[in-house]
Scaffold this motif. Structure first.
Motif, PDB file in Angstrom:
ATOM      1  N   SER A  71       0.827  -1.208   0.000  1.00 18.85           N
ATOM      2  CA  SER A  71       0.000   0.000   0.000  1.00 18.85           C
ATOM      3  C   SER A  71       0.860   1.257   0.000  1.00 18.85           C
ATOM      4  CB  SER A  71      -0.923   0.001   1.221  1.00 18.85           C
ATOM      5  OG  SER A  71      -1.866  -1.040   1.140  1.00 18.85           O
ATOM      6  N   ALA A  72       1.965   1.210   0.745  1.00 20.56           N
ATOM      7  CA  ALA A  72       2.851   2.377   0.827  1.00 20.56           C
ATOM      8  C   ALA A  72       3.418   2.742  -0.543  1.00 20.56           C
ATOM      9  CB  ALA A  72       3.983   2.101   1.814  1.00 20.56           C
ATOM     10  N   THR A  73       3.828   1.739  -1.311  1.00 19.42           N
ATOM     11  CA  THR A  73       4.363   2.025  -2.643  1.00 19.42           C
ATOM     12  C   THR A  73       3.264   2.533  -3.577  1.00 19.42           C
ATOM     13  OG1 THR A  73       4.071  -0.303  -3.270  1.00 19.42           O
ATOM     14  CG2 THR A  73       6.231   0.345  -2.465  1.00 19.42           C
ATOM     15  N   ALA A  74       2.053   2.018  -3.408  1.00 21.24           N
ATOM     16  CA  ALA A  74       0.947   2.435  -4.272  1.00 21.24           C
ATOM     17  C   ALA A  74       0.570   3.895  -4.049  1.00 21.24           C
ATOM     18  CB  ALA A  74      -0.271   1.545  -4.035  1.00 21.24           C
ATOM     19  N   PHE A  75       0.744   4.377  -2.810  1.00 18.47           N
ATOM     20  CA  PHE A  75       0.285   5.727  -2.486  1.00 18.47           C
ATOM     21  C   PHE A  75       1.428   6.709  -2.239  1.00 18.47           C
ATOM     22  CE2 PHE A  75      -3.315   2.962  -1.026  1.00 18.47           C
ATOM     23  CZ  PHE A  75      -4.129   3.258  -2.110  1.00 18.47           C
ATOM     24  N   GLY A  76       2.616   6.380  -2.759  1.00 19.68           N
ATOM     25  CA  GLY A  76       3.706   7.351  -2.812  1.00 19.68           C
ATOM     26  C   GLY A  76       4.429   7.630  -1.515  1.00 19.68           C
ATOM     27  N   VAL A  77       4.438   6.677  -0.594  1.00 13.66           N
ATOM     28  CA  VAL A  77       5.140   6.862   0.683  1.00 13.66           C
ATOM     29  C   VAL A  77       6.650   6.914   0.449  1.00 13.66           C
ATOM     30  CG1 VAL A  77       5.697   5.718   2.877  1.00 13.66           C
ATOM     31  CG2 VAL A  77       3.324   5.850   2.088  1.00 13.66           C
ATOM     32  N   SER A  78       7.314   7.845   1.113  1.00 12.85           N
ATOM     33  CA  SER A  78       8.760   8.010   0.940  1.00 12.85           C
ATOM     34  C   SER A  78       9.560   6.930   1.657  1.00 12.85           C
ATOM     35  CB  SER A  78       9.199   9.387   1.454  1.00 12.85           C
ATOM     36  OG  SER A  78       8.615  10.417   0.690  1.00 12.85           O
ATOM     37  N   GLU A  79       9.177   6.618   2.901  1.00 13.02           N
ATOM     38  CA  GLU A  79       9.900   5.610   3.673  1.00 13.02           C
ATOM     39  C   GLU A  79       8.943   4.902   4.619  1.00 13.02           C
ATOM     40  OE1 GLU A  79      13.507   6.674   5.685  1.00 13.02           O
ATOM     41  OE2 GLU A  79      14.023   8.195   4.202  1.00 13.02           O
ATOM     42  N   LEU A  80       9.222   3.632   4.858  1.00 15.65           N
ATOM     43  CA  LEU A  80       8.522   2.887   5.891  1.00 15.65           C
ATOM     44  C   LEU A  80       9.487   2.751   7.062  1.00 15.65           C
ATOM     45  CD1 LEU A  80       6.197  -0.158   5.360  1.00 15.65           C
ATOM     46  CD2 LEU A  80       7.600   0.064   7.402  1.00 15.65           C
ATOM     47  N   ILE A  81       9.102   3.307   8.190  1.00 16.05           N
ATOM     48  CA  ILE A  81       9.974   3.354   9.362  1.00 16.05           C
ATOM     49  C   ILE A  81       9.585   2.243  10.328  1.00 16.05           C
ATOM     50  CG2 ILE A  81      10.624   4.736  11.376  1.00 16.05           C
ATOM     51  CD1 ILE A  81      10.247   7.207   9.575  1.00 16.05           C
ATOM     52  N   VAL A  82      10.537   1.372  10.601  1.00 21.98           N
ATOM     53  CA  VAL A  82      10.319   0.242  11.500  1.00 21.98           C
ATOM     54  C   VAL A  82      10.964   0.556  12.846  1.00 21.98           C
ATOM     55  CG1 VAL A  82      10.714  -2.224  11.864  1.00 21.98           C
ATOM     56  CG2 VAL A  82      10.297  -1.359   9.553  1.00 21.98           C
ATOM     57  N   VAL A  83      10.189   0.477  13.906  1.00 20.52           N
ATOM     58  CA  VAL A  83      10.689   0.753  15.254  1.00 20.52           C
ATOM     59  C   VAL A  83      10.710  -0.548  16.047  1.00 20.52           C
ATOM     60  CG1 VAL A  83      10.354   2.070  17.377  1.00 20.52           C
ATOM     61  CG2 VAL A  83       9.723   3.076  15.175  1.00 20.52           C
ATOM     62  N   GLY A  84      11.861  -0.831  16.669  1.00 24.63           N
ATOM     63  CA  GLY A  84      11.988  -2.063  17.445  1.00 24.63           C
ATOM     64  C   GLY A  84      12.723  -3.123  16.651  1.00 24.63           C
TER      65      GLY A  84
END
Length: 218
Positions: A24-37
């Motif tokens: 979904s993030a790539t489909a809607f133009g998200v710059s980065e997916l931030i993973v915490v932990g």
């Protein structure tokens, strides 16, 4: 000013949801997916989209918040709270990072603390109390993309055109450390190691260390 969106993933119970979130993030133009932990994740459901998305890892929510604030981002919690605004009202002002919660319990108190505001998704049927985290994120990210005026991807027939995969790939299903994080971790290790040596560079015995800690002169 060019708008950007980010997704922050923390404490998601079903780790395979990261894969579908990435899609979904790539489909809607998200710059980065931030993973915490934890840095590992399950890419099931991504359909190869993890190759087209930048991942960034932080050990804590506060570290992630500091990074996002340096980027000039608001942090938006996707949660039903007393002051949450319906997402179709588009209450956005600038680049925004969206924090999605645990599927069962939603956002925790600590997660809510780093948020600047909250949005919720109005429902019109009576059959469920909430949406799957990936479905909810998809709806919110689409609304932000519309508000921000992201350019629609070109189509070929009944599909959107997928870009060529980047030549350089990170370890599969693993969110690598940033250079800054690696440097800080190495500094910390050196500092911890130095505490076990005296001024002449000789290793201190455990008894000497205990004496130093519990000396009456301190």
């Amino acid at each position: 000013m060019e708008m950007e969106s980010y997704v922050v993933v923390h404490n998601i119970a079903k780790r395979h949801n990261v894969g579908t979130l990435a899609r979904s993030a790539t489909a809607f133009g998200v710059s980065e997916l931030i993973v915490v932990g934890r840095r590992d994740f399950n890419a099931f459901g991504s359909h190869g989209s993890t190759s087209h998305l930048a991942f960034r890892h932080f050990h804590s929510l506060l570290e992630a918040r500091s990074f996002l604030k340096e980027k000039g981002c608001d942090i938006c919690g996707v949660e039903i709270t007393d002051d949450a605004v319906a997402v179709d009202q588009h209450p956005f002002k600038r680049s925004t990072a969206f924090l999605v919660g645990n599927e069962g319990t939603g956002l925790s108190a600590k997660e809510c603390e780093i948020c600047d505001f909250f949005v919720y998704i109005p429902q019109y049927g009576s059959g469920t109390a909430s949406l799957n985290v990936t479905v909810a994120a998809s709806i919110v990210l689409h609304h932000f993309a519309v508000w921000a005026g992201f350019s629609e991807r070109i189509r070929d027939g009944n599909k959107f055109v997928v870009a060529e995969k980047p030549a350089k790939q990170v370890k599969r299903n693993f969110c690598a450390e940033t250079v800054d994080a690696i440097i800080e971790e190495r500094k910390s290790r050196k500092q911890n190691a130095s505490e076990f040596f005296d001024g002449d560079g000789n290793a201190q015995s455990s008894s000497n260390l205990l004496e130093g800690l519990f000396s009456d002169d301190q």
